[in-house]
Design an enzyme around this catalytic site. Structure first.
Site, PDB file in Angstrom:
ATOM      1  N   ASP A  34      30.002  40.723  46.322  1.00  0.00           N
ATOM      2  CA  ASP A  34      30.567  41.640  45.343  1.00  0.00           C
ATOM      3  C   ASP A  34      30.183  41.105  43.968  1.00  0.00           C
ATOM      4  O   ASP A  34      30.791  40.174  43.449  1.00  0.00           O
ATOM      5  CB  ASP A  34      32.090  41.727  45.504  1.00  0.00           C
ATOM      6  CG  ASP A  34      32.701  42.733  44.542  1.00  0.00           C
ATOM      7  OD1 ASP A  34      31.995  43.170  43.603  1.00  0.00           O
ATOM      8  OD2 ASP A  34      33.893  43.073  44.716  1.00  0.00           O
ATOM      9  N   TYR A  61      39.112  39.811  44.188  1.00  0.00           N
ATOM     10  CA  TYR A  61      39.481  41.219  43.981  1.00  0.00           C
ATOM     11  C   TYR A  61      38.253  42.069  44.216  1.00  0.00           C
ATOM     12  O   TYR A  61      37.176  41.775  43.691  1.00  0.00           O
ATOM     13  CB  TYR A  61      39.995  41.417  42.552  1.00  0.00           C
ATOM     14  CG  TYR A  61      40.371  42.843  42.224  1.00  0.00           C
ATOM     15  CD1 TYR A  61      41.445  43.468  42.846  1.00  0.00           C
ATOM     16  CD2 TYR A  61      39.664  43.572  41.262  1.00  0.00           C
ATOM     17  CE1 TYR A  61      41.802  44.778  42.530  1.00  0.00           C
ATOM     18  CE2 TYR A  61      40.012  44.874  40.936  1.00  0.00           C
ATOM     19  CZ  TYR A  61      41.082  45.472  41.572  1.00  0.00           C
ATOM     20  OH  TYR A  61      41.427  46.761  41.261  1.00  0.00           O
ATOM     21  N   LYS A  76      30.369  47.638  36.239  1.00  0.00           N
ATOM     22  CA  LYS A  76      30.374  47.022  34.899  1.00  0.00           C
ATOM     23  C   LYS A  76      29.006  47.068  34.209  1.00  0.00           C
ATOM     24  O   LYS A  76      28.595  48.131  33.761  1.00  0.00           O
ATOM     25  CB  LYS A  76      30.940  45.608  34.987  1.00  0.00           C
ATOM     26  CG  LYS A  76      32.360  45.651  35.636  1.00  0.00           C
ATOM     27  CD  LYS A  76      33.182  44.438  35.394  1.00  0.00           C
ATOM     28  CE  LYS A  76      34.442  44.421  36.238  1.00  0.00           C
ATOM     29  NZ  LYS A  76      35.670  44.735  35.570  1.00  0.00           N
TER      30      LYS A  76
HETATM   31  N1  PMP Z   1      34.960  44.015  42.439  1.00  0.00           N
HETATM   32  C1  PMP Z   1      35.094  43.094  41.482  1.00  0.00           C
HETATM   33  C2  PMP Z   1      34.564  41.721  41.703  1.00  0.00           C
HETATM   34  C3  PMP Z   1      35.727  43.425  40.283  1.00  0.00           C
HETATM   35  O1  PMP Z   1      35.884  42.493  39.343  1.00  0.00           O
HETATM   36  C4  PMP Z   1      36.211  44.736  40.101  1.00  0.00           C
HETATM   37  C5  PMP Z   1      36.921  45.167  38.836  1.00  0.00           C
HETATM   38  N2  PMP Z   1      37.277  44.229  37.960  1.00  0.00           N
HETATM   39  C6  PMP Z   1      36.024  45.664  41.129  1.00  0.00           C
HETATM   40  C7  PMP Z   1      35.391  45.270  42.283  1.00  0.00           C
HETATM   41  C8  PMP Z   1      36.493  47.077  40.984  1.00  0.00           C
HETATM   42  O2  PMP Z   1      35.731  47.729  40.012  1.00  0.00           O
HETATM   43  P1  PMP Z   1      36.314  49.029  39.264  1.00  0.00           P
HETATM   44  O3  PMP Z   1      37.434  48.549  38.399  1.00  0.00           O
HETATM   45  O4  PMP Z   1      35.122  49.543  38.492  1.00  0.00           O
HETATM   46  O5  PMP Z   1      36.749  49.973  40.316  1.00  0.00           O
END
Ligand code: PMP
Length: 429
Positions: free
Chosen positions: A240, A145, A268
Site C-alpha cells: 500500500d 491504515y 495522494k
Molecule cells: N492507504 C494508506 C496507506 C493511506 O495512508 C490512506 C489515507 N491516508 C489510504 C490508504 C486511504 O486513502 P484515501 O483517504 O484516499 O481513501
C-alpha cells in the site's frame, strides 16, 4: 484557542450541518483540543485561514501536495483540461498517459487501473487478489491504515488510532472474519501464521513504510520475509503505497527497499491534489479484472481528464526538476535541524524520517517499529505542543500519530523556522 473568530464562526456553522463539523475525522482537532482553522487558500508551503492568518504547512493535505499548494504547472494543467470538459465516462488521453507513466516508473507494474481514492484502490486490489488466487484470507498489520474498507478496519492506524478506537462500529464481525492481523516487526508470529494458514492466504497487505500510526520504519529483512512467504505459499504481496508512491522516489518504497510487490496501491501524490487512487501489477494478474476477467470493478469518475492532468503535471515536475533528490536533501536538512534542537532539550522525543516524510515520536527515545512500542503518553504530550506551534504559525498534523510532509515548495528557511519554533515550544513548561 487555536482558531480565530472567523474560523470559529464557520466551524460553528459546519457543526450544525456536518457530523463533527468535518468530512474526515482527524481534521476536527479532537485529539489536540481547540477548534480547527478553516482554510481560505494555499500557495506554496503556506496556507491562509479565513481570518487571514498564514501558517507554514507541513500537512500538505495529508500527503498529496508534493509540489506545494497551487503549483503553477498543476494549476495550468487543470485549467487546460477543465476547459474541455470535466469527465467523459469514456477513455481519454490523459488517463492513458498517466497509466504509461506509472508503468514506466514503478517496478513490476505492467497495467494500472485508476479509481478516485486510496480506499477504493485498496478495496479493489484486495478483491482482485482474492479473485486471482481463489483464496479468501487477507493479512494486515497492526497500526497500518488502508483506508476505510470494512474488512481493513481492524487494528488500523490514522483516525482510529488518533481516537484510540480499535475498530469501527458498523463493521459486522463476519466482515473481518477473513482478515488476519499481525504485529509489525515480528518474525515469529508471521512464521506461525504462514505455517498454519499459508495455503489459504490470498494477500498480505502492508504499508512498506507504515506512516499512519507514527512512522514505524521497518527492517528490510522483515519486508523481504513477507515477499518470501508469499512466494513460497502462492499468496500475493500488496504494497500500500498510497503515502509513499511517487513520494519516496519514482519507484516508491518498492524501489527504496528493492522489493517488488505483486500489486501496489496508490493515492495522494498520483492525483496531484485531485481525488485519484490507482492500483496496478503484472498484466497476468490485472487481466482478472472486468471486462477481461471476472473480478468486477468500476467507477463513474475514474480516470477523469482533470484529475489525470493534475497527476501527470505533478509527476512531470518531479522528473524535470530532480524533485525526489531535492526532497531527500530537504528531508536530510530537516533531520539535522530538528536533531540539533532535540539534543538541547530535556523532552523525551525522537525523530523518524524517510525522504520527505517525518514524525516526532513524543515519549520515545528509540524509534518504535511496531504499534505496541508506541509511547502511551504521546497524545497528551503532543497536544499543547501542537497548539503552541499553530499559534506560532506552524501547521503540523492535529494528531500525535500522523506524520509530516515536506514539499518542493518548502525552503531551507522554512525548515529553520520549524526548528526554531520547536525549540521555543519545547523550552516551555
Ligand atoms: N492507504 C494508506 C496507506 C493511506 O495512508 C490512506 C489515507 N491516508 C489510504 C490508504 C486511504 O486513502 P484515501 O483517504 O484516499 O481513501
Amino acid at each position: 484557542m487555536t482558531s480565530g473568530p472567523k474560523s470559529r464562526d464557520w466551524f460553528a456553522r459546519a457543526l450544525c450541518v456536518q457530523p463533527g463539523g468535518v468530512d474526515s475525522p482527524v481534521r476536527a482537532y479532537g485529539a489536540v483540543g481547540g477548534e480547527p482553522i478553516v482554510i481560505a487558500s494555499g500557495r506554496g508551503a503556506t496556507i491562509t485561514d479565513v481570518d487571514g492568518r498564514d501558517y507554514l504547512d507541513f500537512v500538505g493535505s495529508w500527503g498529496p501536495l508534493i509540489l506545494g499548494h497551487a503549483h503553477p504547472a498543476v494549476v495550468k494543467a487543470i485549467q487546460a483540461a477543465v476547459r474541455k470538459g470535466t469527465t467523459y465516462g469514456a477513455p481519454c488521453r490523459q488517463e492513458i498517459e498517466l497509466a504509461e507513466k506509472v508503468v514506466e516508473l514503478y517496478p513490476g507494474i505492467e497495467q494500472v487501473r485508476f479509481v478516485s481514492s486510496g480506499t477504493e484502490a485498496v478495496m479493489s486490489a484486495l478483491r482482485l487478489a482474492r479473485g486471482a488466487t481463489g483464496r479468501e484470507l487477507v493479512v494486515k498489520f497492526e497500526g497500518c491504515y488502508h483506508g476505510h474498507v470494512d474488512h481493513m478496519l481492524v487494528a488500523a492506524g490514522s483516525g482510529l488510532v488518533t481516537f484510540g478506537q480499535p475498530s469501527s462500529a458498523g463493521v459486522p464481525r463476519d466482515f473481518t472474519g477473513l482478515t488476519r492481523v499481525l504485529p509489525l516487526d515480528d518474525d515469529e508470529t508471521l512464521a506461525d501464521l504462514f505455517a498454519r494458514e499459508g495455503d489459504r492466504i490470498a494477500a498480505v497487505i502492508i504499508e512498506p513504510v507504515p506512516a499512519n500510526n507514527g512512522l514505524l520504519l521497518q527492517r528490510r529483512e522483515f519486508l523481504q520475509s513477507l515477499r518470501d512467504y508469499c512466494d513460497r505459499d502462492g499468496a500475493l504481496l500488496i504494497f500500500d503505497e498510497v503515502i509513499t508512491g511517487f513520494r519516496l522516489g519514482p519507484d516508491g518504497a518498492a524501489g527504496h527497499y528493492g522489493i517488488t510487490p505483486d500489486l501496489a496501491t496508490f493515492g495522494k501524490v498520483i492525483g496531484g491534489g485531485m481525488p485519484v487512487g490507482a492500483f496496478g501489477g503484472r498484466a497476468a494478474i490485472m487481466a482478472e479484472l472486468s471486462p477481461q476477467g471476472s473480478v468486477y470493478q468500476a467507477g463513474t469518475l475514474s480516470g477523469n481528464p482533470v484529475a489525470m492532468a493534475a497527476g501527470l503535471a505533478t509527476l512531470k515536475v518531479l522528473e524535470q526538476e530532480d524533485g525526489w533528490a531535492r526532497l531527500e536533501d530537504l528531508g536530510a536538512r530537516l533531520a539535522s535541524e530538528i536533531e540539533a534542537v532535540l539534543d538541547t532539550t530535556e523532552a523525551v522525543v525522537a525523530l523518524a524520517r524517510i525522504g520527505s516524510i517525518f514524525w516526532l515520536a513524543f515519549g520515545s527515545r528509540d524509534l518504535p517499529r511496531s504499534a505496541s512500542a508506541l509511547a502511551g503518553s504521546a497524545a497528551e504530550t503532543y497536544a499543547p505542543i501542537f497548539r503552541r506551534l499553530l499559534a506560532d504559525g506552524i501547521a503540523l498534523a492535529p494528531s500525535a500519530f500522523e506524520v509530516g510532509f515536506l514539499s518542493l515548495a518548502h525552503s531551507v528557511r522554512d525548515i529553520e523556522q520549524l526548528a526554531a519554533a520547536l525549540q521555543r515550544t519545547l523550552g516551555e513548561p
